[in-house]
Design a protein around this motif. Sequence first.
Motif, mmCIF file in Angstrom:
data_model
loop_
_atom_site.group_PDB
_atom_site.id
_atom_site.type_symbol
_atom_site.label_atom_id
_atom_site.label_comp_id
_atom_site.label_asym_id
_atom_site.label_seq_id
_atom_site.Cartn_x
_atom_site.Cartn_y
_atom_site.Cartn_z
ATOM 1 N N THR A 1 0.827 -1.207 0.000
ATOM 2 C CA THR A 1 0.000 0.000 0.000
ATOM 3 C C THR A 1 0.860 1.255 0.000
ATOM 4 O O THR A 1 0.653 2.178 -0.806
ATOM 5 N N PHE A 2 1.844 1.307 0.879
ATOM 6 C CA PHE A 2 2.649 2.520 0.991
ATOM 7 C C PHE A 2 3.661 2.649 -0.145
ATOM 8 O O PHE A 2 4.019 3.767 -0.530
ATOM 9 N N ALA A 3 4.090 1.528 -0.712
ATOM 10 C CA ALA A 3 5.009 1.595 -1.854
ATOM 11 C C ALA A 3 4.306 2.128 -3.098
ATOM 12 O O ALA A 3 4.901 2.844 -3.906
ATOM 13 N N ALA A 4 3.033 1.772 -3.265
ATOM 14 C CA ALA A 4 2.292 2.165 -4.465
ATOM 15 C C ALA A 4 1.432 3.409 -4.262
ATOM 16 O O ALA A 4 0.759 3.861 -5.193
ATOM 17 N N LEU A 5 1.442 3.980 -3.067
ATOM 18 C CA LEU A 5 0.553 5.101 -2.762
ATOM 19 C C LEU A 5 0.838 6.305 -3.656
ATOM 20 O O LEU A 5 1.987 6.662 -3.895
ATOM 21 N N ASP A 6 -0.234 6.922 -4.132
ATOM 22 C CA ASP A 6 -0.127 8.169 -4.898
ATOM 23 C C ASP A 6 0.127 9.307 -3.899
ATOM 24 O O ASP A 6 -0.818 9.808 -3.273
ATOM 25 N N VAL A 7 1.380 9.683 -3.747
ATOM 26 C CA VAL A 7 1.748 10.682 -2.745
ATOM 27 C C VAL A 7 1.133 12.045 -3.072
ATOM 28 O O VAL A 7 0.724 12.790 -2.174
ATOM 29 N N ALA A 8 1.018 12.366 -4.349
ATOM 30 C CA ALA A 8 0.393 13.632 -4.746
ATOM 31 C C ALA A 8 -1.075 13.665 -4.317
ATOM 32 O O ALA A 8 -1.579 14.704 -3.874
ATOM 33 N N ALA A 9 -1.755 12.529 -4.437
ATOM 34 C CA ALA A 9 -3.154 12.447 -3.996
ATOM 35 C C ALA A 9 -3.242 12.596 -2.481
ATOM 36 O O ALA A 9 -4.154 13.256 -1.962
ATOM 37 N N PHE A 10 -2.301 11.991 -1.774
ATOM 38 C CA PHE A 10 -2.274 12.110 -0.310
ATOM 39 C C PHE A 10 -2.077 13.563 0.104
ATOM 40 O O PHE A 10 -2.795 14.091 0.970
ATOM 41 N N GLU A 11 -1.125 14.236 -0.521
ATOM 42 C CA GLU A 11 -0.869 15.643 -0.202
ATOM 43 C C GLU A 11 -2.066 16.519 -0.562
ATOM 44 O O GLU A 11 -2.434 17.441 0.188
ATOM 45 N N GLY A 12 -2.691 16.219 -1.692
ATOM 46 C CA GLY A 12 -3.874 16.969 -2.094
ATOM 47 C C GLY A 12 -5.023 16.780 -1.120
ATOM 48 O O GLY A 12 -5.764 17.735 -0.822
ATOM 49 N N ALA A 13 -5.182 15.554 -0.613
ATOM 50 C CA ALA A 13 -6.236 15.273 0.361
ATOM 51 C C ALA A 13 -6.011 16.073 1.643
ATOM 52 O O ALA A 13 -6.953 16.643 2.210
ATOM 53 N N VAL A 14 -4.774 16.146 2.085
ATOM 54 C CA VAL A 14 -4.458 16.908 3.306
ATOM 55 C C VAL A 14 -4.759 18.387 3.100
ATOM 56 O O VAL A 14 -5.316 19.055 3.981
ATOM 57 N N ARG A 15 -4.433 18.914 1.942
ATOM 58 C CA ARG A 15 -4.719 20.333 1.651
ATOM 59 C C ARG A 15 -6.224 20.602 1.679
ATOM 60 O O ARG A 15 -6.673 21.614 2.229
ATOM 61 N N LEU A 16 -6.996 19.702 1.103
ATOM 62 C CA LEU A 16 -8.446 19.896 1.090
ATOM 63 C C LEU A 16 -9.024 19.850 2.502
ATOM 64 O O LEU A 16 -9.885 20.663 2.859
#
Length: 299
Positions: A113-128
């Motif tokens: 999960t963490f190897a394949a995670l879309d980090v940009a999506a994670f960062e975008g989610a935190v911003r929202l």
Amino acid sequence: MNLNQRISGYGRKLTKSEQRLIDELQTRYPQGLLESATSLAKKVGTSASTVVRLLAKLGYPSYAEAQIEARSEVTARLSSPATRADAVIADDASVRSCLANALLHDQHNLASTFAALDVAAFEGAVRLLTQRKARVHVTGQRHAAALAGHLSLHLNMCLPDVRPMSGGGPLLMEDQLLWIGENDVLLALTFRRHALATARAAKYFKEKGAKVIVITDGPSVAAAASADHVMLARTSSASPFDSYTAAFSLCNALVTAVVQRRRKELGAALERGDALWEQHWNDSAAQAGRSRRKPSSAA
């Protein structure tokens, strides 16, 4: 890379025993790998050590790791616990092997999960989640309900306007969608079997100009089509039922990132929370004391 891909890329010459094993594994993949090495070896007239050595040559760290892949393939192909049960339950599995297999699967889920995670999506989610004036709605039905509750509880300590959404209680899901607008953010969790209500809510949020974050187990789920950001968590398990360990860990990472961006506000919020809880316990103790002192009525 699965078994068939490893075999196709293996350029070395195979022994006769190894070729028989390859034929058996490819014919019955992925179910064939769920058998013990001893059972598989007997089927082709070789030894268990030959089975283990062959899989090592193909790049598997251990036989257990190869079985994790096989179970992942089975659970991906079969949608319900009832259809998966016969495929993943071994006749000769000991209680200790169940314990070890559960740990191996969860470790594999976490790493994948963490190897394949879309980090940009994670960062975008935190911003929202942390943007000014955001109203955060958290929803998860059935298997995702525990995850949604976990996120609602902890995000409420970090953010000023967190609203759990559910299909029960006096307000149905449709009632809770009444005032959705551009300042709203939906954090939706959905896993097999995917709840239709979650997909409908995500679509409605999108239509109203709100933002949608989805945590799920596959990129093609209905709710993902309405999402601004999608994060995937593996749910492979040694049992017929999916494991949500990796999903919980991803939720914990999300809370951690929100805490980091809201650390100043969090301190004041936690102090208010402690004061509220202290008052609650003081009021409860006082009420209990009054109840004990109340004279009993005459018979």
